[in-house]
Design an enzyme around this catalytic site. Structure first.
Site, PDB file in Angstrom:
ATOM      1  CB  SER A 106      27.255  58.762  18.119  1.00  0.00           C
ATOM      2  OG  SER A 106      28.278  59.511  18.753  1.00  0.00           O
ATOM      3  CE1 TYR A 129      30.573  59.781  25.473  1.00  0.00           C
ATOM      4  CE2 TYR A 129      30.217  60.321  23.163  1.00  0.00           C
ATOM      5  CZ  TYR A 129      30.695  59.466  24.133  1.00  0.00           C
ATOM      6  OH  TYR A 129      31.294  58.297  23.771  1.00  0.00           O
ATOM      7  CB  THR A 155      27.716  57.780  27.321  1.00  0.00           C
ATOM      8  OG1 THR A 155      27.100  57.220  26.158  1.00  0.00           O
ATOM      9  CG2 THR A 155      29.028  57.064  27.563  1.00  0.00           C
ATOM     10  CE  LYS A 222      26.798  52.478  25.004  1.00  0.00           C
ATOM     11  NZ  LYS A 222      28.186  52.911  25.267  1.00  0.00           N
ATOM     12  CG  HIS A 246      32.662  53.529  25.848  1.00  0.00           C
ATOM     13  ND1 HIS A 246      31.855  54.532  26.325  1.00  0.00           N
ATOM     14  CD2 HIS A 246      33.105  53.967  24.640  1.00  0.00           C
ATOM     15  CE1 HIS A 246      31.824  55.531  25.452  1.00  0.00           C
ATOM     16  NE2 HIS A 246      32.577  55.204  24.429  1.00  0.00           N
TER      17      HIS A 246
END
Length: 851
Positions: A106, A129, A155, A222, A246
């Site tokens: 992440s 992100y 994402t 994603k 998510h």
């Protein structure tokens, strides 16, 4: 460890974790429908074993992006793993590496990329992100690439974090020692607050090209849940797709990922790796996902459960359980390797019927109802109707259930013979097999507004954009129809011909085209032949016809001024047409932005076909395109060989002189002009029109082609409605402006009063302190206001419940995302007294939310 299942690990993790941390890990968005749906989708999916298949010992390995995975699953990106255990991602990477399992790290990892890469023995991918500050994103990507990461995962479903009610109720904040190890210093205590402040809500598919400009790593996306988005991803050139909602933590109401998977798989057709996350808890789940099109799955919450239950050993045990269960499921299903799992490997049952109680018994899977007694001679017998849960077909097979009715005894002389009556069970449709547009939140926006209004009948509503009832007289409808009948008589029509005009379908393109053409000339200076007009069932049908006619293939796209009327984006969604938003600036639409959007689409190998715009007092923003910008739009339409779809519902119900329409300025037939009499005559007539005077190669006009489509949709527009509208136009000499002089004055005054009350309730100094602003339209029904909070459905519900005032979230009107902190106010349907009281309530609501 003694855990035998992932549920055992979850139970141990819950025992060890602080309840608020557990809720942060386990919780979903909203009412957690999607969270529950992920798991429910797997629970209603069954494996269909093949026996005596000589499967032997199954192979579990698979290859993704050129790297071998020992098993068909990896670790999903999970933020702040140090909440579960101080070792966090380091323990996860070590356990995964020993098992040959890749890890997606992440952006908000609690351990540095460098130490994770040093500990890794299996592929590492970076979940990205994208921040408003692109330098921050660039630094993350380049650090990961330098550390040896294999790929990037963008994402795409997080313009901001979904509203997670468990965290709000707990007042959850990250402990001071929990922070992202790879991001600059800052305030990360509130994950939701940080996301709203720092994440870029304006991302589009151009982010793929941008990332390729800063890295050589493969890029996966994603958050894809539809075939249309999968096709967009392929067009953008992604290297892989992850079907994900998510983990139910973003849009509550999004479909379960397993239900969405077949559609996405059909769209990708094996052109890139396809992965899935969300709800995977057993080895059989992994086989089901593989059978429905996924190359592999990613595991989320169970990783945190293992981490909390036993650090690195706990994660290792979790991965081993999944590996053992997958091997076991493949062996017993007769699968020798993953490639032998296909659609025939699975079947799905319908969701369970509600339990119906009779006495003290309940039957969860059947509905049992008493049957009326049926007399036979001197005897009567009663029975029951048993309705088994219906099975739903998959692939080329379908399974229907039956209703079995035990029959009463039938007398045959001295003997009675029992029997049964078998009837087919009612059909049960899988939502995943319906058109994807029906699961699009866009389609539920107006329903939500209606539900809120019904639940709060005493609320003052700035939501409906409709004409005021005081301008309608029921007797006028009869008078309008009579006036049209007189017009037909004056044309020399016989009584039989008039009867046919009124009672029969009539021409598909409409029977009042000459009257509409005359009105356009009188009011707008638009000179077009009647045969270039098609009379439609409101302007909405006109949009559907035009979009269907112009968009002919997957390369074609429709550009829209954004925010835009939901009707055009809804029509495009139903027709599987890609919409490219051109976002308005604070001052309104800039033609240069339209040109840039066209250039960007051309660079992607796509073909912009048309640009939709409401140039006058638009719905929803109330903006008006200046004259110079109108001329510039016509010039770029010619330059790029596109059409402009001009929608104009509010011009003739607005006070004062109006700018010329794009169609009035159109000397090159570049404008398809949409019109409606819903605001100017009355909404219930449902009469609109489209002016399509563009020539079509081989002869005829675009209007002729639209009429062909209409003949297969609504056949015609009601002659009775056309008669009422035509009579109204004839009574005003064809001038809608004369017909609407009083309404236009009223709507102008209503807009003035709303702006006056906003200024009074939120004076300049106060609104500057709050971060509130609004535009000042010169006509129409709408204005837009920016507010210092997220103006979503939850905020609207609070506004209705606590302050009895309704409005519309502007986010409804942004097809590419946006408008989260803005509201639309409609000014047309309220009295001066309601406006004064309603703006007071609205101001108190804004103050409350800001606080």
């Amino acid at each position: 460890m003694t855990a035998l299942t992932l549920a055992d690990l979850a139970a141990e993790a819950r025992r060890r974790l602080d309840p608020a941390v557990w809720d942060f890990i386990e919780g979903g968005a909203g009412q957690e429908r999607t969270l529950a749906g992920n798991r429910a989708a797997f629970e209603r999916t069954w494996l269909r074993p093949t026996v005596l298949a000589a499967a032997g010992t199954p192979r579990l390995d698979t290859t993704i992006l050129g790297r071998r995975w020992a098993v068909p699953f990896g670790v999903a990106p999970l933020a702040y793993q140090t909440l579960a255990h101080p070792d966090g991602e380091l323990a996860t990477v070590r356990a995964a590496g020993a098992a040959g399992v890749p890890v997606v790290v992440s952006t908000f990892a609690g351990r540095t990329f460098e130490e994770l890469a040093e500990a890794a023995a299996a592929p590492l991918w970076l979940q990205v992100y994208c921040f408003r500050d692109r330098d921050t994103t660039t630094a993350l990507v380049r650090r990961a690439e330098a550390a040896g990461f294999d790929a990037l995962v963008v994402t795409a479903d997080t313009p901001h974090l979904g509203r997670r009610l468990r965290d709000e109720r707990n007042g959850f904040r990250l402990p001071p020692h929990i922070r992202p190890a790879n991001l600059p210093a800052g305030d990360y205590a509130s994950p939701s607050g940080h996301a709203r402040a720092e994440l870029d809500p304006g991302l589009d598919w151009g982010i793929v090209d941008w990332l390729r400009g800063i890295t050589s790593l493969p890029v996966l996306v994603k958050g894809v849940l539809t075939g249309a988005d999968a096709e967009r991803a392929l067009t953008a050139g992604v290297d892989g797709i992850i079907v994900s909602n998510h983990g139910g933590r973003q849009l509550d109401g999004a479909p379960p990922t397993l239900d969405a998977l077949p559609e996405v798989a059909a769209a990708t057709r094996g052109k890139c790796p396809l992965l899935l996350d969300g709800g995977v808890r057993h080895g059989a789940d992994i086989i089901a996902a593989r059978a429905l099109g996924a190359d592999a799955v990613l595991i989320g919450r169970p990783v945190l459960h293992g981490l909390a239950a036993g650090a690195q050993d706990g994660v290792a045990r979790m991965l081993e359980i999944l590996r053992e269960e997958t091997m076991d499921a493949m062996t017993l299903a007769g699968l020798s390797d993953l490639d032998t799992a296909g659609p025939d490997t699975v079947t799905t049952t319908a969701p369970p019927e509600p339990t119906v109680r009779h006495g003290d018994e309940s039957h969860p899977s059947t509905v049992v109802e008493p049957v009326l007694a049926v007399p036979h001679g001197d005897e009567s017998q009663s029975g029951t109707v048993v309705v088994p849960k219906a099975a739903v077909g998959h692939g080329d097979e379908s399974y229907t259930g039956t209703v079995v009715v035990p029959e009463v005894a039938v007398r045959h002389g001295d003997e009675s013979q029992p029997g049964t009556v078998v009837r087919p069970a009612p059909a049960v449709l899988r939502r995943a097999e319906l058109h994807p547009s029906l699961s699009d939140p866009l389609m539920d926006t107006m329903n939500f507004l209606n539900e809120i209004a019904l639940r709060h009948p005493d609320a003052i509503s700035f939501a409906p954009g409709r004409p005021h009832d005081k301008f309608f007289n029921t007797e006028d409808i009869v008078a309008h129809v009579r006036r049209y009948l007189v017009h037909l008589q004056e044309q020399g029509r016989s009584p039989e011909q008039i009867r046919s005009v009124m009672y029969q379908y009539g021409p598909t393109a409409g029977q009042i085209r000459e009257i509409i053409a005359g009105s356009l000339h009188a009011d707008e200076g638009i000179d077009v032949p009647p045969e270039s007009i098609v009379v439609t069932v409101g302007a909405q049908e006109a949009m559907l016809l035009v979009v269907r006619a112009l968009i002919s293939g997957p390369r074609d796209v429709l550009l829209v001024s954004s925010p835009c009327y939901v009707g055009i984006s809804g029509a495009a969604r139903i027709l599987d047409v890609d919409v490219v938003p051109v976002v308005e600036r604070p001052a309104g639409l800039e033609p240069a932005d339209v040109a840039a959007a066209i250039e960007a689409q051309l660079a992607l190998g796509r073909r912009p076909r048309a640009f939709y715009v409401i140039p006058d007092h638009s719905n929803p923003a109330g903006t008006t395109v200046p004259l110079a910008a109108r001329r510039a739009l016509l010039e770029l339409a010619a330059r790029y060989d596109i059409l402009i779809i001009e929608d104009s519902p509010y011009r003739l119900v607005s006070p004062g002189a109006q700018l010329p329409t794009l169609k009035a300025l159109d000397s090159a037939r570049r404008v398809v002009h949409l019109g409606s009499f819903s605001k100017t005559v009355f909404p219930g007539a449902r009469v609109g029109f489209v002016v399509a005077d563009q020539a079509v190669e081989g002869g005829g006009l675009l209007a002729d082609e639209l009429a062909k489509i209409k003949s297969m949709v609504t056949v015609n527009t009601s002659p009775l409605s056309q008669a009422a509208v035509a009579g109204a136009l004839l009574s005003a000499g064809g001038r809608v402006t004369d017909l609407n002089a009083a309404p236009a004055e009223h709507y102008g005054e209503s807009m003035r009063l709303v702006l006056e009350q906003l200024d009074r309730r939120l004076p300049a100094a106060r609104r500057e302190a709050l971060g509130v602003s609004w535009n000042r339209p010169t006509g129409g029904f709408f204005l837009s206001a920016t507010v210092p909070f997220v103006a979503d459905n939850a905020a609207l519900a609070r506004s209705a419940e606590r302050f009895a005032v309704l409005w519309t979230p502007m986010s409804y009107f942004y097809p590419g995302g946006g408008g989260d902190r803005a509201i639309r106010l409609s000014t047309s349907y309220l009295t001066p007294e309601e406006i004064e009281e309603g703006i007071g309530r609205l101001a108190r609501f804004i103050e409350s939310e800001a606080a």
